[in-house]
Design a protein around this motif. Sequence first.
Motif, short mmCIF file in Angstrom:
data_model
loop_
_atom_site.label_atom_id
_atom_site.label_comp_id
_atom_site.label_asym_id
_atom_site.label_seq_id
_atom_site.Cartn_x
_atom_site.Cartn_y
_atom_site.Cartn_z
N CYS A 173 0.83 -1.21 0.00
CA CYS A 173 0.00 0.00 0.00
C CYS A 173 0.87 1.26 0.00
N GLY A 222 -1.53 -1.18 7.09
CA GLY A 222 -3.00 -1.28 7.04
C GLY A 222 -3.65 0.09 7.21
N CYS A 223 -4.54 0.42 6.26
CA CYS A 223 -5.26 1.70 6.35
C CYS A 223 -6.56 1.57 5.56
N CYS A 231 -0.02 3.42 3.46
CA CYS A 231 0.39 3.02 4.81
C CYS A 231 1.67 2.19 4.82
N CYS A 284 -6.19 0.47 1.74
CA CYS A 284 -5.93 -0.96 1.42
C CYS A 284 -6.86 -1.87 2.23
ZN LIG Z 1 -2.83 0.99 3.33
#
Ligand SMILES: [Zn+2]
Length: 341
Positions: A260, A267-268, A263, A271
């Motif tokens: 991604c 994780g954000c 991030c 994504c």
């Molecule tokens: Zn992300």
Amino acid sequence: MLGNKILDELSSQIKAVSTEADLTALWHKYLGREGIIKAQIKALAQLPLEEKRQQGPLWQQIQEQAQALFDTRAAEIRATNEEAAWQAEAQSLGLVPVKLGHLHPITQTIRKLNELFIRLGYSIMEGPEIETDEFCFQRLNVPPDHPARDMQDTFYLEEPNVLLRTQTSSIEARVLANYAPPLKVVCPGRVYRNETVNKSNHFIFHHYQGVVVMPKVSLVDLFGTFTALFQAIYGPEVKIRFRNKYYPEVEPGVGPDMQCFNCHGTGCSVCKGVGWIEMGGAGLIHPKVLTMAGLDPREWHGFAFGLGLDRWAMASYNITDIRTLLGGNLGYKPYHHENIV
Ligand SMILES: [Zn+2]
């Protein structure tokens, strides 16, 4: 001659004048009633008739040339004053300098990809957005009633045969039907699916299709092409991975994911918390697809890929909402690198 000397002097003096008032004063000095040139013309009266006839027209000419010099300089000073007045007014209104536009991120991404693939020896082709069921599905190993059709919510213009293409694989099918291998082709294009519009999905989006048919092609060629592609667009540090995927037109099928851009894997919302973004689908062309194109799958092999062009543009320009690409608000900053969570 005296007249020319006077004109030369006037010419250099007039260049140094920058206001209308100074220009008027200079005019009086040369062409006014008591001016230098007028004095010479008056003095002609004292000359013998013959000389008067000779000198008269010459001084008349000098007078006209001097006046022309004044007229030209007056126009220049006026133009400069108008420009200065406009600038002052613009400044007082708080106007900012005109900002030039830029090409749409999708156009820029297509051009970058085209440039790369042309260097790799590919041709670029396009195809119709209004397609037939045959080229959008059947020739890609998706016969009527195949469950894979459920994966793509199709807009039909005339059921069951005329539709808005759901993938640029339709151009691949046309290329395979119309051109003899060996071939290497890429096809950018707009596609349509009946998707709910949100941050990550739109009912209008873009694919970038690639198809290669050669006597010998393997997954290694596909992975090599993808690695070169990702590195050319996102730099040598880009992290990619390949996952097993199912697409009816290829066997085996793979999907390239990129870490991604927002991030960097933690994780954000972009994504969906996974840390990776799906960038397309690919695989070795299914023998049935080659057979339908009139090619012997024992003689010819190929790979095909379809890139989600909107995601490629979003990752390049740090756009976190796909709707931005089709919206009228171009207020995004193509080069900003603030993360959102
Ligand atoms: Zn992300």
